[in-house]
Write an enzyme that holds these catalytic residues in place. Sequence first.
Site, PDB file in Angstrom:
ATOM      1  N   LYS A 104       0.860  -1.189   0.000  1.00  0.00           N
ATOM      2  CA  LYS A 104       0.000   0.000   0.000  1.00  0.00           C
ATOM      3  C   LYS A 104       0.883   1.221   0.000  1.00  0.00           C
ATOM      4  O   LYS A 104       2.013   1.191   0.519  1.00  0.00           O
ATOM      5  CB  LYS A 104      -0.899   0.020   1.233  1.00  0.00           C
ATOM      6  CG  LYS A 104      -2.112   0.877   1.073  1.00  0.00           C
ATOM      7  CD  LYS A 104      -3.192   0.153   0.286  1.00  0.00           C
ATOM      8  CE  LYS A 104      -4.459   0.945   0.155  1.00  0.00           C
ATOM      9  NZ  LYS A 104      -5.542   0.117  -0.389  1.00  0.00           N
TER      10      LYS A 104
HETATM   11  P1  NAD Z   1     -13.003   8.008  -3.146  1.00  0.00           P
HETATM   12  O1  NAD Z   1     -11.987   9.006  -2.825  1.00  0.00           O
HETATM   13  O2  NAD Z   1     -13.428   7.795  -4.552  1.00  0.00           O
HETATM   14  O3  NAD Z   1     -14.350   8.312  -2.303  1.00  0.00           O
HETATM   15  C1  NAD Z   1     -14.360   8.491  -0.923  1.00  0.00           C
HETATM   16  C2  NAD Z   1     -15.754   8.941  -0.506  1.00  0.00           C
HETATM   17  O4  NAD Z   1     -15.805   9.021   0.915  1.00  0.00           O
HETATM   18  C3  NAD Z   1     -16.149  10.331  -1.014  1.00  0.00           C
HETATM   19  O5  NAD Z   1     -17.523  10.348  -1.352  1.00  0.00           O
HETATM   20  C4  NAD Z   1     -15.914  11.232   0.193  1.00  0.00           C
HETATM   21  O6  NAD Z   1     -16.713  12.404   0.194  1.00  0.00           O
HETATM   22  C5  NAD Z   1     -16.330  10.287   1.309  1.00  0.00           C
HETATM   23  N1  NAD Z   1     -15.786  10.663   2.598  1.00  0.00           N
HETATM   24  C6  NAD Z   1     -14.519  11.039   2.911  1.00  0.00           C
HETATM   25  N2  NAD Z   1     -14.427  11.354   4.220  1.00  0.00           N
HETATM   26  C7  NAD Z   1     -15.659  11.143   4.736  1.00  0.00           C
HETATM   27  C8  NAD Z   1     -16.212  11.297   6.023  1.00  0.00           C
HETATM   28  N3  NAD Z   1     -15.477  11.732   7.043  1.00  0.00           N
HETATM   29  N4  NAD Z   1     -17.525  10.981   6.203  1.00  0.00           N
HETATM   30  C9  NAD Z   1     -18.287  10.550   5.160  1.00  0.00           C
HETATM   31  N5  NAD Z   1     -17.818  10.393   3.926  1.00  0.00           N
HETATM   32  C10 NAD Z   1     -16.529  10.692   3.718  1.00  0.00           C
HETATM   33  O7  NAD Z   1     -12.473   6.641  -2.502  1.00  0.00           O
HETATM   34  P2  NAD Z   1     -12.836   5.148  -2.919  1.00  0.00           P
HETATM   35  O8  NAD Z   1     -11.856   4.694  -3.935  1.00  0.00           O
HETATM   36  O9  NAD Z   1     -14.302   5.037  -3.175  1.00  0.00           O
HETATM   37  O10 NAD Z   1     -12.444   4.378  -1.568  1.00  0.00           O
HETATM   38  C11 NAD Z   1     -13.339   4.328  -0.465  1.00  0.00           C
HETATM   39  C12 NAD Z   1     -12.889   3.219   0.473  1.00  0.00           C
HETATM   40  O11 NAD Z   1     -12.882   1.973  -0.245  1.00  0.00           O
HETATM   41  C13 NAD Z   1     -11.472   3.376   1.046  1.00  0.00           C
HETATM   42  O12 NAD Z   1     -11.473   2.846   2.354  1.00  0.00           O
HETATM   43  C14 NAD Z   1     -10.642   2.489   0.137  1.00  0.00           C
HETATM   44  O13 NAD Z   1      -9.468   2.024   0.790  1.00  0.00           O
HETATM   45  C15 NAD Z   1     -11.605   1.367  -0.133  1.00  0.00           C
HETATM   46  N6  NAD Z   1     -11.313   0.601  -1.335  1.00  0.00           N
HETATM   47  C16 NAD Z   1     -11.248   1.219  -2.559  1.00  0.00           C
HETATM   48  C17 NAD Z   1     -10.980   0.452  -3.685  1.00  0.00           C
HETATM   49  C18 NAD Z   1     -10.997   1.047  -5.071  1.00  0.00           C
HETATM   50  O14 NAD Z   1     -10.895   0.273  -6.046  1.00  0.00           O
HETATM   51  N7  NAD Z   1     -11.132   2.348  -5.235  1.00  0.00           N
HETATM   52  C19 NAD Z   1     -10.735  -0.921  -3.566  1.00  0.00           C
HETATM   53  C20 NAD Z   1     -10.820  -1.511  -2.304  1.00  0.00           C
HETATM   54  C21 NAD Z   1     -11.110  -0.735  -1.205  1.00  0.00           C
END
Ligand code: NAD
Length: 412
Positions: A104
């Site tokens: 990571k």
């Molecule tokens: P992203 O940046 O696209 O979206 C994050 C979202 O969370 C946004 O809507 C943001 O406004 C919201 N957010 C941030 N802080 C917040 C808070 N305090 N309260 C409420 N909402 C809040 O990120 P993503 O890629 O969708 O990732 C989200 C989660 O999923 C992370 O934990 C990431 O590690 C995990 N994840 C992502 C992927 C991927 O392929 N993108 C894969 C596995 C896991």
Amino acid sequence: MAMNAYQTTNHYLERAFELLALPERVRTALITPSREIRVELIIELDDGSLGHYIGYRVQHDDSRGPFKGGLRYHPDVDLDEVRSLASLMTWKTAVVDVPFGGAKGGIQVDPKQLSRRELERLTRRFVEQISPVIGPNTDIPAPDMNTNPQVMGWFFDEYSRRCGFSPAVVTGKPLELHGSLGRDAATGRGCLFAVREVLGAAGKKLEGTTFAIQGFGNVGSWLARLLHAAGARVVAVSDLRGGVFKGDGLDIPSLAAHARTTGSVADFVYAEPLSNKDLLQIECDVLVPAALGHVLHEGNARDIRAKYVLEAANGPTTAEADQIFNDRGIVCIPDIWANSGGVTVSYFEWTQNTQKLKWSEELVNEMLEKHIVQAHRAVAACMEEYKCSLRTAAFVVGVRRVKEATELRGIG
Ligand code: NAD
């Protein structure tokens, strides 16, 4: 005192080690990260001043294949968090059986404070600093919080300038730059398959099941759209700026259009406003944390009224909350399986890049479903064997596979 992210991951791991009765030397080999890198990133900002940021890459384990894991841009990024997320990737790639290890990365930055040009410079500087230890057969980054296909495109370009054309050095790239069809939706789609399998095992269906989703970024918004299309009722959604609620189900396509134009789900007029705190405590069948880590903790776990927690985010549940959920009969669908759709389709992207092929979206989705369903079979069998929770079973499956590869390659 509550455990930090890394201690939480190790706590779950120790439980799997106990059930498998692993000797100390194997535990040490599995738990210890292979390499931890901290880089200082100095870039020129648009006003001519210098910006100074700290970046990390933790490579946890590569016994089953090259290190693999996302790259996060967030002000709270620190070594403990990146270590924890790198370790989770090791067990995740093993549970879903893709030939990668775990890593990571992250940069401690609030990307909203930077212009597009500054963000590009920061990304290129990071690639410059870590390029000696990454590569298509060494370590392959991907998008995570606040990073997207454009950031991956800059990553690919900078690495290729230094080391020659190398699309397979990073996944989650734009389609026009050797990305894969289906990658954008993959994590949300994998979550949909995972919850469908768990509900199905309990004789339930997605149709009519109610969901509340925290986070409307890549993962949360795709999951909401796919759930809506599958006939589930998404009753609440929130993001950084606030949330919205509608008891008989939100009109997700309209909400997504509103979020695209305004940058947030807040102020959507066809629903009631809702705070992030209230969203977590809403009455629904499935609560989906899809934003930050450790949002479900000792302070709010007793107030959660959902029957299932679908961990779309990485590490959203503290160890204390996990115990409370187990005691209260709330089923946690663990991150290392639930959100493995992203890394699974990243594997398909890497495979297409290395073989110079292009798969159809149907093939990508079909193969993704196969991996998630097969992983569920392995985890469910393990749950039965050890009479344990889904989370512990997923860790046991992952640890068993990594342990076998580690021993076959030889420890020390
Ligand atoms: P992203 O940046 O696209 O979206 C994050 C979202 O969370 C946004 O809507 C943001 O406004 C919201 N957010 C941030 N802080 C917040 C808070 N305090 N309260 C409420 N909402 C809040 O990120 P993503 O890629 O969708 O990732 C989200 C989660 O999923 C992370 O934990 C990431 O590690 C995990 N994840 C992502 C992927 C991927 O392929 N993108 C894969 C596995 C896991």
